[in-house]
Design a protein around this motif. Structure first.
Motif, PDB file in Angstrom:
ATOM      1  N   ILE A  69       0.852  -1.185   0.000  1.00  0.00           N
ATOM      2  CA  ILE A  69       0.000   0.000   0.000  1.00  0.00           C
ATOM      3  C   ILE A  69       0.890   1.238   0.000  1.00  0.00           C
ATOM      4  O   ILE A  69       1.939   1.263   0.654  1.00  0.00           O
ATOM      5  CB  ILE A  69      -0.969   0.004   1.198  1.00  0.00           C
ATOM      6  CG1 ILE A  69      -1.990   1.136   1.072  1.00  0.00           C
ATOM      7  CG2 ILE A  69      -0.225   0.066   2.529  1.00  0.00           C
ATOM      8  CD1 ILE A  69      -3.127   1.042   2.097  1.00  0.00           C
ATOM      9  N   SER A  70       0.494   2.237  -0.763  1.00  0.00           N
ATOM     10  CA  SER A  70       1.274   3.467  -0.826  1.00  0.00           C
ATOM     11  C   SER A  70       0.323   4.638  -1.063  1.00  0.00           C
ATOM     12  O   SER A  70      -0.833   4.449  -1.445  1.00  0.00           O
ATOM     13  CB  SER A  70       2.321   3.409  -1.927  1.00  0.00           C
ATOM     14  OG  SER A  70       1.718   3.223  -3.191  1.00  0.00           O
ATOM     15  N   LYS A  71       0.851   5.823  -0.837  1.00  0.00           N
ATOM     16  CA  LYS A  71       0.006   7.007  -0.965  1.00  0.00           C
ATOM     17  C   LYS A  71       0.767   8.079  -1.717  1.00  0.00           C
ATOM     18  O   LYS A  71       1.950   8.302  -1.468  1.00  0.00           O
ATOM     19  CB  LYS A  71      -0.385   7.518   0.423  1.00  0.00           C
ATOM     20  CG  LYS A  71      -1.444   8.588   0.425  1.00  0.00           C
ATOM     21  CD  LYS A  71      -1.620   9.234   1.798  1.00  0.00           C
ATOM     22  CE  LYS A  71      -2.081   8.317   2.870  1.00  0.00           C
ATOM     23  NZ  LYS A  71      -2.428   9.041   4.113  1.00  0.00           N
ATOM     24  N   ASP A  72       0.100   8.734  -2.645  1.00  0.00           N
ATOM     25  CA  ASP A  72       0.649   9.883  -3.361  1.00  0.00           C
ATOM     26  C   ASP A  72      -0.109  11.105  -2.868  1.00  0.00           C
ATOM     27  O   ASP A  72      -1.255  11.326  -3.244  1.00  0.00           O
ATOM     28  CB  ASP A  72       0.481   9.697  -4.866  1.00  0.00           C
ATOM     29  CG  ASP A  72       1.139  10.811  -5.668  1.00  0.00           C
ATOM     30  OD1 ASP A  72       1.165  11.971  -5.203  1.00  0.00           O
ATOM     31  OD2 ASP A  72       1.615  10.522  -6.779  1.00  0.00           O
ATOM     32  N   TYR A  73       0.561  11.879  -1.999  1.00  0.00           N
ATOM     33  CA  TYR A  73      -0.123  13.024  -1.404  1.00  0.00           C
ATOM     34  C   TYR A  73      -0.518  14.052  -2.455  1.00  0.00           C
ATOM     35  O   TYR A  73      -1.578  14.671  -2.370  1.00  0.00           O
ATOM     36  CB  TYR A  73       0.774  13.672  -0.348  1.00  0.00           C
ATOM     37  CG  TYR A  73       0.986  12.817   0.868  1.00  0.00           C
ATOM     38  CD1 TYR A  73       2.188  12.160   1.091  1.00  0.00           C
ATOM     39  CD2 TYR A  73      -0.030  12.656   1.807  1.00  0.00           C
ATOM     40  CE1 TYR A  73       2.379  11.373   2.209  1.00  0.00           C
ATOM     41  CE2 TYR A  73       0.149  11.873   2.938  1.00  0.00           C
ATOM     42  CZ  TYR A  73       1.356  11.235   3.133  1.00  0.00           C
ATOM     43  OH  TYR A  73       1.539  10.456   4.240  1.00  0.00           O
ATOM     44  N   ALA A  74       0.345  14.263  -3.425  1.00  0.00           N
ATOM     45  CA  ALA A  74       0.069  15.282  -4.447  1.00  0.00           C
ATOM     46  C   ALA A  74      -1.183  14.944  -5.247  1.00  0.00           C
ATOM     47  O   ALA A  74      -1.930  15.841  -5.658  1.00  0.00           O
ATOM     48  CB  ALA A  74       1.269  15.425  -5.369  1.00  0.00           C
ATOM     49  N   LYS A  75      -1.405  13.659  -5.462  1.00  0.00           N
ATOM     50  CA  LYS A  75      -2.565  13.235  -6.251  1.00  0.00           C
ATOM     51  C   LYS A  75      -3.744  12.844  -5.365  1.00  0.00           C
ATOM     52  O   LYS A  75      -4.800  12.464  -5.887  1.00  0.00           O
ATOM     53  CB  LYS A  75      -2.186  12.060  -7.151  1.00  0.00           C
ATOM     54  CG  LYS A  75      -1.147  12.408  -8.201  1.00  0.00           C
ATOM     55  CD  LYS A  75      -0.851  11.212  -9.089  1.00  0.00           C
ATOM     56  CE  LYS A  75       0.159  11.576 -10.162  1.00  0.00           C
ATOM     57  NZ  LYS A  75       0.480  10.426 -11.044  1.00  0.00           N
ATOM     58  N   ASN A  76      -3.536  12.905  -4.044  1.00  0.00           N
ATOM     59  CA  ASN A  76      -4.599  12.500  -3.105  1.00  0.00           C
ATOM     60  C   ASN A  76      -5.109  11.097  -3.431  1.00  0.00           C
ATOM     61  O   ASN A  76      -6.316  10.826  -3.437  1.00  0.00           O
ATOM     62  CB  ASN A  76      -5.756  13.500  -3.131  1.00  0.00           C
ATOM     63  CG  ASN A  76      -6.300  13.807  -1.742  1.00  0.00           C
ATOM     64  OD1 ASN A  76      -5.597  13.664  -0.737  1.00  0.00           O
ATOM     65  ND2 ASN A  76      -7.549  14.236  -1.671  1.00  0.00           N
ATOM     66  N   THR A  77      -4.160  10.225  -3.718  1.00  0.00           N
ATOM     67  CA  THR A  77      -4.475   8.884  -4.205  1.00  0.00           C
ATOM     68  C   THR A  77      -3.725   7.846  -3.390  1.00  0.00           C
ATOM     69  O   THR A  77      -2.554   8.051  -3.043  1.00  0.00           O
ATOM     70  CB  THR A  77      -4.091   8.760  -5.685  1.00  0.00           C
ATOM     71  OG1 THR A  77      -4.846   9.715  -6.452  1.00  0.00           O
ATOM     72  CG2 THR A  77      -4.374   7.360  -6.215  1.00  0.00           C
ATOM     73  N   VAL A  78      -4.400   6.762  -3.088  1.00  0.00           N
ATOM     74  CA  VAL A  78      -3.752   5.637  -2.419  1.00  0.00           C
ATOM     75  C   VAL A  78      -3.782   4.444  -3.369  1.00  0.00           C
ATOM     76  O   VAL A  78      -4.754   4.256  -4.114  1.00  0.00           O
ATOM     77  CB  VAL A  78      -4.433   5.320  -1.077  1.00  0.00           C
ATOM     78  CG1 VAL A  78      -5.880   4.914  -1.255  1.00  0.00           C
ATOM     79  CG2 VAL A  78      -3.671   4.244  -0.317  1.00  0.00           C
ATOM     80  N   TYR A  79      -2.717   3.678  -3.359  1.00  0.00           N
ATOM     81  CA  TYR A  79      -2.560   2.547  -4.266  1.00  0.00           C
ATOM     82  C   TYR A  79      -2.442   1.243  -3.486  1.00  0.00           C
ATOM     83  O   TYR A  79      -2.006   1.221  -2.333  1.00  0.00           O
ATOM     84  CB  TYR A  79      -1.297   2.723  -5.113  1.00  0.00           C
ATOM     85  CG  TYR A  79      -1.293   3.971  -5.958  1.00  0.00           C
ATOM     86  CD1 TYR A  79      -0.630   5.119  -5.530  1.00  0.00           C
ATOM     87  CD2 TYR A  79      -1.943   4.012  -7.187  1.00  0.00           C
ATOM     88  CE1 TYR A  79      -0.614   6.269  -6.295  1.00  0.00           C
ATOM     89  CE2 TYR A  79      -1.933   5.158  -7.958  1.00  0.00           C
ATOM     90  CZ  TYR A  79      -1.273   6.274  -7.504  1.00  0.00           C
ATOM     91  OH  TYR A  79      -1.269   7.416  -8.266  1.00  0.00           O
ATOM     92  N   LEU A  80      -2.816   0.187  -4.150  1.00  0.00           N
ATOM     93  CA  LEU A  80      -2.552  -1.146  -3.628  1.00  0.00           C
ATOM     94  C   LEU A  80      -1.936  -1.955  -4.760  1.00  0.00           C
ATOM     95  O   LEU A  80      -2.624  -2.307  -5.717  1.00  0.00           O
ATOM     96  CB  LEU A  80      -3.821  -1.822  -3.121  1.00  0.00           C
ATOM     97  CG  LEU A  80      -3.594  -3.183  -2.460  1.00  0.00           C
ATOM     98  CD1 LEU A  80      -2.848  -3.021  -1.124  1.00  0.00           C
ATOM     99  CD2 LEU A  80      -4.926  -3.922  -2.230  1.00  0.00           C
ATOM    100  N   GLN A  81      -0.657  -2.196  -4.653  1.00  0.00           N
ATOM    101  CA  GLN A  81       0.046  -3.036  -5.624  1.00  0.00           C
ATOM    102  C   GLN A  81      -0.058  -4.472  -5.158  1.00  0.00           C
ATOM    103  O   GLN A  81       0.366  -4.809  -4.054  1.00  0.00           O
ATOM    104  CB  GLN A  81       1.511  -2.626  -5.737  1.00  0.00           C
ATOM    105  CG  GLN A  81       2.319  -3.475  -6.695  1.00  0.00           C
ATOM    106  CD  GLN A  81       1.900  -3.278  -8.147  1.00  0.00           C
ATOM    107  OE1 GLN A  81       1.785  -2.159  -8.623  1.00  0.00           O
ATOM    108  NE2 GLN A  81       1.668  -4.387  -8.848  1.00  0.00           N
TER     109      GLN A  81
END
Length: 122
Positions: A69-81
């Motif tokens: 799990i990771s988060k891109d603060y600039a895009k206000n997006t969280v990912y699940l690889q």
């Protein structure tokens, strides 16, 4: 208006990979714990992974070593690889947000997306 919109689900074969994304709007995810849950037909919704406001992560046992799990603060997006996918990973995956905490009980989370379906075929 708060919204969580998931994407990236689909059908892949055993051993394959997928990356799910959850775009948050209407609030700043920086202050929230963001989580991924999943629910298979006939089963209860279960934790997959959390990422806290400060970036700490937590994984359910089935996800450890395979999911990130990771988060891109600039895009206000969280990912699940997700990698090394198994048939038992098949489920609808939901993104959730909770202000400042990462509640153990999924019923205590503040906001939910509508989910994205992941199907793993053998």
């Amino acid at each position: 208006q708060v919204q969580l919109v998931e994407s990236g689900g689909g059908s892949v074969q055993v051993g394959g990979s997928l990356r799910l994304a959850c775009v948050a709007s209407g609030f700043t995810s920086r202050n929230y714990c963001m989580g991924w849950f999943r629910q298979a037909p006939g089963k209860e919704r279960e934790k997959v992974a959390f990422i806290g406001p400060a970036g700490s992560t937590s994984y359910a046992d089935p996800a450890k070593g395979r999911f990130t799990i990771s988060k891109d603060y600039a895009k206000n997006t969280v990912y699940l690889q997700m990698s090394s996918l198994k048939p038992e990973d098949s489920a609808t995956y939901y993104c959730a947000a909770d202000y400042g905490r990462c509640p153990r009980d999924y019923l205590d989370w503040d906001y939910w997306g509508e989910g994205t379906l992941v199907t793993i075929s053998s």
